[in-house]
Scaffold this motif. Sequence first.
Motif, PDB file in Angstrom:
ATOM      1  N   TYR A   1      21.574   5.350  33.276  1.00 39.44           N
ATOM      2  CA  TYR A   1      21.453   4.775  34.680  1.00 39.44           C
ATOM      3  C   TYR A   1      21.646   3.403  34.576  1.00 39.44           C
ATOM      4  O   TYR A   1      21.413   2.516  33.680  1.00 39.44           O
ATOM      5  CB  TYR A   1      20.429   5.128  35.712  1.00 39.44           C
ATOM      6  CG  TYR A   1      20.282   6.811  35.772  1.00 39.44           C
ATOM      7  CD1 TYR A   1      20.109   7.458  34.888  1.00 39.44           C
ATOM      8  CD2 TYR A   1      20.870   7.314  37.005  1.00 39.44           C
ATOM      9  CE1 TYR A   1      20.020   8.900  35.087  1.00 39.44           C
ATOM     10  CE2 TYR A   1      20.723   8.704  37.364  1.00 39.44           C
ATOM     11  CZ  TYR A   1      20.554   9.439  36.322  1.00 39.44           C
ATOM     12  OH  TYR A   1      20.304  10.742  36.513  1.00 39.44           O
ATOM     13  N   ARG A   2      22.076   2.441  35.699  1.00 38.64           N
ATOM     14  CA  ARG A   2      22.011   1.139  35.651  1.00 38.64           C
ATOM     15  C   ARG A   2      21.784   0.601  37.038  1.00 38.64           C
ATOM     16  O   ARG A   2      21.974   1.203  38.112  1.00 38.64           O
ATOM     17  CB  ARG A   2      23.369   0.606  35.152  1.00 38.64           C
ATOM     18  CG  ARG A   2      24.698   0.939  36.100  1.00 38.64           C
ATOM     19  CD  ARG A   2      25.985   0.377  35.656  1.00 38.64           C
ATOM     20  NE  ARG A   2      27.089   0.638  36.256  1.00 38.64           N
ATOM     21  CZ  ARG A   2      28.312   0.358  36.230  1.00 38.64           C
ATOM     22  NH1 ARG A   2      28.540   0.020  35.050  1.00 38.64           N
ATOM     23  NH2 ARG A   2      29.215   0.611  36.971  1.00 38.64           N
ATOM     24  N   GLN A   3      21.219  -0.612  36.949  1.00 35.68           N
ATOM     25  CA  GLN A   3      20.980  -1.069  38.357  1.00 35.68           C
ATOM     26  C   GLN A   3      21.364  -2.711  38.097  1.00 35.68           C
ATOM     27  O   GLN A   3      20.624  -3.527  37.535  1.00 35.68           O
ATOM     28  CB  GLN A   3      19.111  -1.045  38.628  1.00 35.68           C
ATOM     29  CG  GLN A   3      18.920  -1.723  40.007  1.00 35.68           C
ATOM     30  CD  GLN A   3      17.686  -1.033  40.387  1.00 35.68           C
ATOM     31  OE1 GLN A   3      16.662  -0.695  39.651  1.00 35.68           O
ATOM     32  NE2 GLN A   3      17.364  -0.954  41.675  1.00 35.68           N
TER      33      GLN A   3
ATOM     34  N   HIS B   1      21.107  -4.092  44.266  1.00 34.65           N
ATOM     35  CA  HIS B   1      21.815  -2.535  44.422  1.00 34.65           C
ATOM     36  C   HIS B   1      20.833  -1.803  43.953  1.00 34.65           C
ATOM     37  O   HIS B   1      19.969  -1.924  42.984  1.00 34.65           O
ATOM     38  CB  HIS B   1      23.024  -2.522  43.321  1.00 34.65           C
ATOM     39  CG  HIS B   1      24.228  -3.368  43.803  1.00 34.65           C
ATOM     40  ND1 HIS B   1      24.248  -4.716  43.685  1.00 34.65           N
ATOM     41  CD2 HIS B   1      25.363  -2.926  44.457  1.00 34.65           C
ATOM     42  CE1 HIS B   1      25.498  -5.173  44.229  1.00 34.65           C
ATOM     43  NE2 HIS B   1      26.278  -4.169  44.687  1.00 34.65           N
ATOM     44  N   GLN B   2      21.295  -0.402  44.196  1.00 35.46           N
ATOM     45  CA  GLN B   2      20.418   0.812  43.669  1.00 35.46           C
ATOM     46  C   GLN B   2      20.643   1.125  42.622  1.00 35.46           C
ATOM     47  O   GLN B   2      21.830   0.971  42.053  1.00 35.46           O
ATOM     48  CB  GLN B   2      20.399   1.773  45.004  1.00 35.46           C
ATOM     49  CG  GLN B   2      19.703   1.642  46.180  1.00 35.46           C
ATOM     50  CD  GLN B   2      19.997   2.935  46.983  1.00 35.46           C
ATOM     51  OE1 GLN B   2      20.709   3.728  47.041  1.00 35.46           O
ATOM     52  NE2 GLN B   2      18.958   2.924  47.976  1.00 35.46           N
ATOM     53  N   ARG B   3      19.550   1.914  41.926  1.00 35.65           N
ATOM     54  CA  ARG B   3      19.952   2.224  40.700  1.00 35.65           C
ATOM     55  C   ARG B   3      20.957   3.816  40.706  1.00 35.65           C
ATOM     56  O   ARG B   3      21.019   4.404  41.686  1.00 35.65           O
ATOM     57  CB  ARG B   3      18.656   2.960  40.114  1.00 35.65           C
ATOM     58  CG  ARG B   3      18.709   3.429  38.461  1.00 35.65           C
ATOM     59  CD  ARG B   3      17.597   3.746  37.982  1.00 35.65           C
ATOM     60  NE  ARG B   3      16.361   2.601  37.896  1.00 35.65           N
ATOM     61  CZ  ARG B   3      15.304   2.794  37.134  1.00 35.65           C
ATOM     62  NH1 ARG B   3      15.110   3.738  36.898  1.00 35.65           N
ATOM     63  NH2 ARG B   3      14.687   1.560  37.367  1.00 35.65           N
ATOM     64  N   GLU B   4      21.944   3.501  39.834  1.00 43.46           N
ATOM     65  CA  GLU B   4      23.127   4.501  39.779  1.00 43.46           C
ATOM     66  C   GLU B   4      23.460   5.178  38.676  1.00 43.46           C
ATOM     67  O   GLU B   4      23.145   4.592  37.516  1.00 43.46           O
ATOM     68  CB  GLU B   4      24.374   3.526  40.387  1.00 43.46           C
ATOM     69  CG  GLU B   4      24.893   2.851  39.598  1.00 43.46           C
ATOM     70  CD  GLU B   4      26.253   2.174  39.770  1.00 43.46           C
ATOM     71  OE1 GLU B   4      26.696   2.576  40.812  1.00 43.46           O
ATOM     72  OE2 GLU B   4      26.712   1.505  39.001  1.00 43.46           O
TER      73      GLU B   4
ATOM     74  N   ALA C   1      24.417  -5.301  34.625  1.00 43.96           N
ATOM     75  CA  ALA C   1      23.234  -4.687  35.086  1.00 43.96           C
ATOM     76  C   ALA C   1      22.313  -4.451  34.047  1.00 43.96           C
ATOM     77  O   ALA C   1      22.313  -4.459  32.843  1.00 43.96           O
ATOM     78  CB  ALA C   1      23.728  -3.126  35.642  1.00 43.96           C
TER      79      ALA C   1
ATOM     80  N   TYR D   1      19.057   1.513  31.976  1.00 36.48           N
ATOM     81  CA  TYR D   1      18.059   2.718  31.926  1.00 36.48           C
ATOM     82  C   TYR D   1      18.248   3.903  31.277  1.00 36.48           C
ATOM     83  O   TYR D   1      19.341   4.492  31.460  1.00 36.48           O
ATOM     84  CB  TYR D   1      17.228   2.809  33.064  1.00 36.48           C
ATOM     85  CG  TYR D   1      16.729   1.586  33.569  1.00 36.48           C
ATOM     86  CD1 TYR D   1      17.369   0.888  34.484  1.00 36.48           C
ATOM     87  CD2 TYR D   1      15.410   1.184  33.333  1.00 36.48           C
ATOM     88  CE1 TYR D   1      16.990  -0.175  35.326  1.00 36.48           C
ATOM     89  CE2 TYR D   1      15.177  -0.024  34.195  1.00 36.48           C
ATOM     90  CZ  TYR D   1      15.711  -0.722  35.014  1.00 36.48           C
ATOM     91  OH  TYR D   1      15.383  -1.918  35.535  1.00 36.48           O
TER      92      TYR D   1
END
Length: 115
Positions: A37-39, A43-46, A91, A94
């Motif tokens: 995932y990335r943030q 921005h929200q984590r996506e 970003a 994660y």
Amino acid sequence: QVQLVESGGGLVQTGGSLRLSCAASGIIFRLYAMGWYRQAPGHQRELVATITSGGNTNYADSVKGRFTISRDNAKNTAYLQMNSLKPEDTAVYYCNARLVTEDYWGQGTQVTVSS
């Protein structure tokens, strides 16, 4: 104690490549679905990509054809190969390990793509 340790982030120019690694301990790695995932700031984590215990993969539309997720169960490690990087890929990335109700996260690794 479960640990997910990401590595491989850094600064790269547009069009460059990076490979992220996620080393897992404290879990039976082969049973878990793994994900990246990335943030980005503000921005929200996506979701970026996931891979099931059986090796099935799923990608966000924004990274399809550029990123590849993989896993090596013998090394308890998941990978994210990122090619043709763009500034919008910048970003914190994660690693995630998931099994039914168990859900673990790494501390994140920064990826910065300069234009």
